[in-house]
Design an enzyme around this catalytic site. Structure first.
Site, PDB file in Angstrom:
ATOM      1  N   THR A  13       0.896  -1.218   0.026  1.00  0.00           N
ATOM      2  CA  THR A  13      -0.231   0.126   0.145  1.00  0.00           C
ATOM      3  C   THR A  13       0.892   1.455  -0.048  1.00  0.00           C
ATOM      4  OG1 THR A  13      -1.860  -1.147   1.122  1.00  0.00           O
ATOM      5  CG2 THR A  13      -1.987   1.345   1.323  1.00  0.00           C
ATOM      6  N   TYR A  26      -8.221   0.885  -3.652  1.00  0.00           N
ATOM      7  CA  TYR A  26      -7.309   1.309  -4.349  1.00  0.00           C
ATOM      8  C   TYR A  26      -6.496  -0.205  -4.769  1.00  0.00           C
ATOM      9  CZ  TYR A  26      -4.662  -0.633  -0.134  1.00  0.00           C
ATOM     10  OH  TYR A  26      -4.215  -1.523   0.631  1.00  0.00           O
ATOM     11  N   THR A  92       1.619  -4.526   4.355  1.00  0.00           N
ATOM     12  CA  THR A  92       1.499  -4.749   5.524  1.00  0.00           C
ATOM     13  C   THR A  92       0.912  -6.082   5.906  1.00  0.00           C
ATOM     14  OG1 THR A  92      -0.515  -3.657   5.878  1.00  0.00           O
ATOM     15  CG2 THR A  92       1.363  -2.171   6.507  1.00  0.00           C
ATOM     16  N   ASP A  93       0.371  -6.637   4.809  1.00  0.00           N
ATOM     17  CA  ASP A  93      -0.436  -7.871   5.214  1.00  0.00           C
ATOM     18  C   ASP A  93       0.474  -9.251   5.840  1.00  0.00           C
ATOM     19  OD1 ASP A  93      -2.765  -6.704   4.549  1.00  0.00           O
ATOM     20  OD2 ASP A  93      -2.982  -7.511   2.824  1.00  0.00           O
ATOM     21  N   LYS A 165       0.381  -8.253  12.828  1.00  0.00           N
ATOM     22  CA  LYS A 165      -0.728  -6.993  12.609  1.00  0.00           C
ATOM     23  C   LYS A 165      -2.072  -7.215  13.132  1.00  0.00           C
ATOM     24  CE  LYS A 165      -2.604  -5.013   8.384  1.00  0.00           C
ATOM     25  NZ  LYS A 165      -2.792  -4.939   6.880  1.00  0.00           N
ATOM     26  N   GLU A 290      -1.904 -28.467  28.684  1.00  0.00           N
ATOM     27  CA  GLU A 290      -3.327 -29.058  28.611  1.00  0.00           C
ATOM     28  C   GLU A 290      -3.109 -30.413  27.896  1.00  0.00           C
ATOM     29  OE1 GLU A 290      -6.831 -26.865  28.003  1.00  0.00           O
ATOM     30  OE2 GLU A 290      -5.641 -25.089  27.812  1.00  0.00           O
TER      31      GLU A 290
END
Ligand code: SIN
Length: 333
Positions: A13, A26, A92-93, A165, A290
């Site tokens: 981006t 976009y 950023t993903d 993120k 667990e």
């Protein structure tokens, strides 16, 4: 003489353009590296800058081919005395995965900083230009050396091991929930709080493999997301498709239902590495809490989320390590 910082652009981006400044739709990866540099003339205040285009993709399309090419280029550039730091612009993903991969595969103590943007370059209040300015300031700063690969977004400096993120649209999307920030950077002024706790870069046993070809082929590892009534045979489908290891994005403390647990334990007994991570965004996955990992033959991811656990497992399997050694790696990196 100012430090020389090289900007390696991969898309995202930060290089994205929308049709109008107030439009939320976009297209990522539209601008080239020189346009991004020219858009922030003040970069010259903090460093001598040069740029190179490695790729121009939305980071959902980041691949191991691009990642290995990027890593090798960084390792090559860092051998040059006249390069003091590198900034990688990235979507950023999947930024946390690239940052973590580079943290294990870069073979230099010099700063490597990832940055990106949540808003496209022509949006109202675009965040990319200031993120780029701050990232260059950190890359040019000798105090950023030996802190591993860092991510600079929204005035925060995150360690590659820790960040994740957390929000689909907010500029304050990255957090480091388990270990906290490495530091802050405000209009280029840096402050550091700590060195990363885990092993990285020059001290990583994986980094020398990405300096010269041939580079290791990375085996397929799949992430399976635990949920109510999870079908246990997802594991069989993954293995039939060629996966050599499985990461379970488990419920809570890395849990899974009885059927999945039994199938996973059978596969572990046959030598398949099964890593328990968690779909919960923060906290650690504990061994023998667990589930009895010792008798089930599972590995726990400790602090790593499923996406980063997958990367560490791929690198470990490429080295042909066994289960108990791989468990130690999850406490080390
Ligand atoms: C991408 O990851 O390339 C798109 C999203 C972003 O950069 O924020």
């Amino acid at each position: 003489m100012k430090s020389h910082v090289m900007i390696l652009a991969t898309g995202g981006t930060i290089a994205g353009i929308s049709q109008t400044p107030a439009q939320s739709d976009y297209c990522a990866g539209q601008m080239g590296v020189q346009d991004m540099i020219d858009a922030v003339p003040d970069l010259k205040q903090v460093a001598r800058i040069s740029g190179e285009q490695i790729a121009n993709v939305g980071s959902q399309d980041m691949s191991f081919d691009i990642l290995i090419h990027l890593t090798c280029r960084i390792n090559e550039l860092m051998t040059q005395d006249d390069i003091h730091g590198i900034v990688v612009t990235h979507g950023t993903d999947t930024m946390e995965e690239t940052a973590f991969f580079l943290n294990l595969a870069v073979n230099s103590p010099k700063p490597v900083i990832l940055t990106g943007a949540m808003r496209p370059a022509n949006a109202i209040s675009a965040d990319g230009p200031l993120n780029l300015f701050n990232a260059v300031a950190v890359a040019a700063d000798p105090d950023a050396r030996e802190r591993g690969v860092l991510v600079v977004m929204n005035d925060r400096i995150h360690g590659a091991h820790s960040l994740t993120k957390t929000n689909t649209t907010s500029v304050e999307t990255f957090l480091s929930p388990v270990n906290g920030l490495v530091g802050t950077v405000n209009y280029g002024k840096t402050a550091y709080f700590r060195f990363p706790f885990r092993r990285h870069t020059c001290l990583s046993e994986f980094s020398s493999r990405f300096c010269q070809p041939p580079h290791p082929a990375l085996p397929r590892v799949d992430i399976l997301y635990a949920c109510v009534d999870m079908p246990p045979d997802l594991i069989d489908f993954s293995l039939a498709a060629g996966a050599r290891g499985i990461v379970i994005a488990g419920d809570g403390n890395g849990n899974m239902n009885q059927g999945t647990m039994k199938n996973a334990a059978q596969k572990a007994a046959q030598g398949i590495c099964i890593v328990r991570s968690s779909r919960v965004p923060t906290g650690t996955v504990g061994r023998n809490v667990e589930l009895d990992d010792d008798s089930l033959g599972f590995i726990v991811s400790d602090e790593l989320n499923p996406a980063k656990a997958r990367i560490l497992l791929m690198l470990a399997l490429a080295k042909k390590y066994g289960t108990s050694h791989i468990q130690q790696l999850f406490y080390t990196y």
